[in-house]
Motif scaffolding. Structure first.
Motif, short mmCIF file in Angstrom:
data_model
loop_
_atom_site.label_atom_id
_atom_site.label_comp_id
_atom_site.label_asym_id
_atom_site.label_seq_id
_atom_site.Cartn_x
_atom_site.Cartn_y
_atom_site.Cartn_z
N VAL A 90 30.03 34.31 92.38
CA VAL A 90 29.43 35.52 91.82
C VAL A 90 29.59 35.51 90.30
O VAL A 90 30.63 35.13 89.78
CB VAL A 90 30.12 36.78 92.39
N PHE A 91 28.55 35.91 89.60
CA PHE A 91 28.68 36.14 88.15
C PHE A 91 28.30 37.58 87.81
O PHE A 91 29.11 38.36 87.36
CB PHE A 91 27.84 35.14 87.37
N CYS A 92 27.04 37.97 88.08
CA CYS A 92 26.59 39.31 87.68
C CYS A 92 26.86 40.38 88.74
O CYS A 92 26.94 41.56 88.42
CB CYS A 92 25.10 39.29 87.36
N GLY A 93 26.93 39.97 90.00
CA GLY A 93 27.23 40.91 91.08
C GLY A 93 26.11 41.86 91.46
O GLY A 93 26.26 42.64 92.40
N GLY A 130 22.52 40.87 91.55
CA GLY A 130 21.24 40.27 91.89
C GLY A 130 20.42 39.73 90.74
O GLY A 130 19.26 39.36 90.93
N VAL A 131 21.03 39.62 89.56
CA VAL A 131 20.28 39.23 88.38
C VAL A 131 20.38 37.74 88.07
O VAL A 131 19.42 37.12 87.63
CB VAL A 131 20.76 40.07 87.17
N CYS A 132 21.56 37.14 88.30
CA CYS A 132 21.83 35.81 87.73
C CYS A 132 21.53 34.64 88.66
O CYS A 132 21.42 33.51 88.22
CB CYS A 132 23.29 35.73 87.27
N PHE A 133 21.47 34.87 89.95
CA PHE A 133 21.20 33.81 90.95
C PHE A 133 22.27 32.73 91.00
O PHE A 133 22.03 31.62 91.46
CB PHE A 133 19.81 33.18 90.74
N ASP A 134 23.47 33.03 90.52
CA ASP A 134 24.57 32.07 90.64
C ASP A 134 25.11 32.02 92.06
O ASP A 134 25.66 31.01 92.48
CB ASP A 134 25.71 32.48 89.70
N CYS A 135 24.99 33.12 92.79
CA CYS A 135 25.71 33.27 94.06
C CYS A 135 24.93 32.76 95.26
O CYS A 135 25.24 33.12 96.39
CB CYS A 135 26.07 34.74 94.26
N ARG A 185 20.73 35.32 97.81
CA ARG A 185 21.76 35.85 96.91
C ARG A 185 22.85 36.56 97.71
O ARG A 185 22.60 37.60 98.32
CB ARG A 185 21.13 36.81 95.89
N CYS A 207 25.32 38.25 96.80
CA CYS A 207 25.73 39.59 96.35
C CYS A 207 24.73 40.66 96.79
O CYS A 207 25.03 41.84 96.71
CB CYS A 207 25.88 39.62 94.83
S1 FES Z 1 26.03 37.24 91.44
FE1 FES Z 1 24.31 37.30 90.15
S2 FES Z 1 22.73 37.24 91.63
FE2 FES Z 1 24.44 37.40 92.87
#
Ligand code: FES
Ligand SMILES: Cc1cc2nc3c(=O)[nH]c(=O)nc-3n(C[C@H](O)[C@H](O)[C@H](O)COP(=O)(O)OP(=O)(O)OC[C@H]3O[C@@H](n4cnc5c(N)ncnc54)[C@H](O)[C@@H]3O)c2cc1C
Lengths: 85, 443
Positions: free
Chosen positions: A42-45, A47-52, A63, A65
């Protein structure tokens, strides 16, 4: 409810997100990057960053999160860019 | 028949829906989340009950993402997918409306620094959303760094879920900033200041250190954060030599203000100024039939967002022929709120010195793993100018997040003048699977 995380069965609560379940189990990463295979979680938590991104029931790029778990969900680590099979 | 469509169910969107409904129009309120509330009023989705109630005229479409928006005769067509996030198995629907209210909010601005791509580095908002929405703490021992008053409620929430907060590091020097403007806009936000004072006293009681002119300049670890380097900052945010300290933590949360979630407004061709949607006193955008409210129009907190939402909802209802009473109180609140927002913005600027925290191999675009060195190379040696060329040459901003996270940093590092125009143009506003696209009847 019961879900599987990389093959291992665990319990989850109604209303938990996939990220909530994974972090709750002490995991911090469940994806590797496409380029250099680095771990991400998780980075942004929100739904914005698509890291998760994670694979849920065989479908990649979900995603963690944003997705609420459902009974019987099969969740597994995503390696790089996974193509639909 | 025709109804007001509101996108986003945060403080702004909920207030818009309520106001339009109270004026006698039907409303469709769409949000990608499972519950009402948006960021500020985020609900724990594990709790069985919905905390908010809406007038009967409001239909709430939960777990529904607006993935595209297009102009049609007499208004806009809103394309929605409803169901589990990112599908498959969602259902699609397209709704035409002559009166559209955009209230899509904002997300944390993170600045790149060496190691910020390690798991265990979160945005402050992520820590907040996980604490409030899932009861999860992002780490056992957590450091918060960034700028702005938002760090305080996040520290409070981390304490609430049982984390140890190793410190709150404010990169700026807000006290001198505030004192320098006596009688300025900050006095317009007395309620908000009271809320912040409340957080500050909780932190003091729990002996959480609060340091000004200090930040995290590097995160260390192999596969996750094991420690960070903190440093004192000069007024321009370059590092004070010899001030670096190693701090052991398992998580660090960073937040340097917020970036508005612009893609739907950009798709509707709403005019922007300074990276935000331009609105008039009635919350009308430059595009007839499109209103905007909340942090899309400027960062000023939940109260201002709600006031703007109320005004936008009344304006949208009026467009559909209703005769709402002028929202006098909301207009007054919005005016005061904007003064407070401007003062906050002035008190917590992001200074250019952050660029000196980067190294050649520091990732700037996390998705496509583009380093600072590569960006610099493209911008200088290959004389790539203009955002589009830069994106194509380096791939920065072309990954799944579509430049939401890196756009502003890439623009500042390479001298692209208009980050919002370059990076917020996302015709597909939210991801949709090819199978779903194939099913779409109207595109
Ligand atoms: S943590 Fe950024 S999209 Fe899920
Ligand atoms: C993660 C996070 C946590 C925050 N927590 C706090 C806090 O605890 N205290 C505080 O004072 N401030 C907090 N803030 C600041 C916050 O931005 C505002 O105070 C307030 O919530 C803004 O209200 P809003 O109505 O403009 O937008 P938001 O509350 O952000 O609501 C916007 C809504 O729009 C929805 N949305 C966006 N795009 C789409 C789309 N394409 N389709 C469907 N739905 C969409 C989102 O799901 C969201 O629910 C937080 C900000 C963030 C980013």
């Amino acid at each position: 409810m019961k879900v599987r995380i990389d093959g291992e069965e665990t319990t989850a609560l109604e209303g938990q997100t996939v990220a909530g379940v994974l972090l709750g189990r002490g995991l911090t990463s469940w994806r590797t990057t496409r380029g250099s295979g680095r771990p991400r979680g998780v980075f942004c938590g929100i739904g914005v960053c698509f890291d998760c991104l994670v694979v849920v029931n065989g479908v990649a790029d979900v995603r963690a999160c944003q997705r609420l778990v459902r009974d019987g969900d099969d969740i597994r680590v995503q390696h790089g860019a996974e193509l639909p099979s | 028949m025709s109804r007001v469509v509101v996108v986003g169910a945060g403080p702004a969107g909920m207030a818009a829906a309520r106001a339009a409904a109270q004026a006698g129009t039907d409303v469709l309120l769409i949000d990608s989340g499972a519950r009402l509330g948006g960021q500020y009023h985020r609900q724990d989705t594990r709790a069985g009950t919905e905390r908010f109630t809406l007038p009967a005229r409001v239909e709430h479409l939960a777990e529904s993402v607006v993935w595209a928006l297009e102009p049609v005769a007499g208004g806009h067509r809103v394309h929605v997918r409803t169901g589990p996030a990112d599908g498959p198995g969602r259902s699609g629907r397209s709704i035409d409306t002559p009166a559209l209210v955009l209230a899509t909010g904002a997300f944390d601005r993170a600045l790149p620094f060496p190691g910020w791509d390690l798991p265990g580095v979160f945005t402050a908002g992520a820590a907040q959303a996980l604490a409030k929405g899932q009861g999860v703490r992002v780490g056992e021992r957590v450091l918060l760094a960034g700028t702005g008053p938002f760090l305080l409620p996040v520290a409070r929430s981390l304490l609430d879920v049982g984390a140890e907060v190793a410190g709150v590091l404010e990169a700026g020097d807000p006290v001198t900033g505030w004192l320098a403007r006596p009688g300025g806009g900050l006095s317009a936000g007395i309620g908000k200041l009271g809320e912040l004072a409340g957080y500050a006293s909780v932190l003091a009681r729990q002996r959480v250190p609060y340091r000004r002119r200090t930040t995290v300049i590097e995160a260390h670890g192999t596969d996750r954060v094991e420690s960070v380097t903190t440093a004192r900052l000069r007024p321009d945010w370059t590092v004070v030599p010899g001030s670096a300290r190693r701090v052991e933590v398992d998580a660090v949360c960073v937040g340097f203000g917020f970036t508005p979630q612009l893609e739907l407004a950009v798709a509707a061709r709403c005019a922007l100024a300074d990276g935000f949607v331009t609105v008039d006193a009635a919350q009308a955008t430059s595009v007839p039939g499109v209103f905007a409210a909340g942090e899309l129009t400027g960062i000023g907190g939940a109260e201002l967002s709600a006031a703007e939402g109320e005004i936008a909802g009344a304006s949208a209802a009026r467009l559909l022929g209703a005769h709402p009473a002028p929202p006098v109180r909301a207009l007054r609140k919005a005016r005061r709120g904007r003064r407070f927002a401007a003062a906050l913005d002035a008190a917590y600027p992001v200074r250019d010195g952050w660029r000196t925290w980067l190294r050649e191999d520091t990732l700037v675009c996390r998705c496509e793993e583009v380093t600072y060195g590569e960006l610099r190379g493209a911008a200088r040696e290959r004389e790539v100018c203009g955002g589009r060329a830069l994106k194509l040459v380096t791939r920065a901003g072309l990954g799944p997040c579509q430049g939401r996270v890196c756009g502003r940093a890439v623009a500042e590092l390479t001298g692209i003048p208009d980050a919002a125009a370059t990076f917020a143009r996302r015709p597909i506003a939210a991801p949709i699977r090819l199978g779903e696209l194939a099913e779409e009847p109207t595109l």
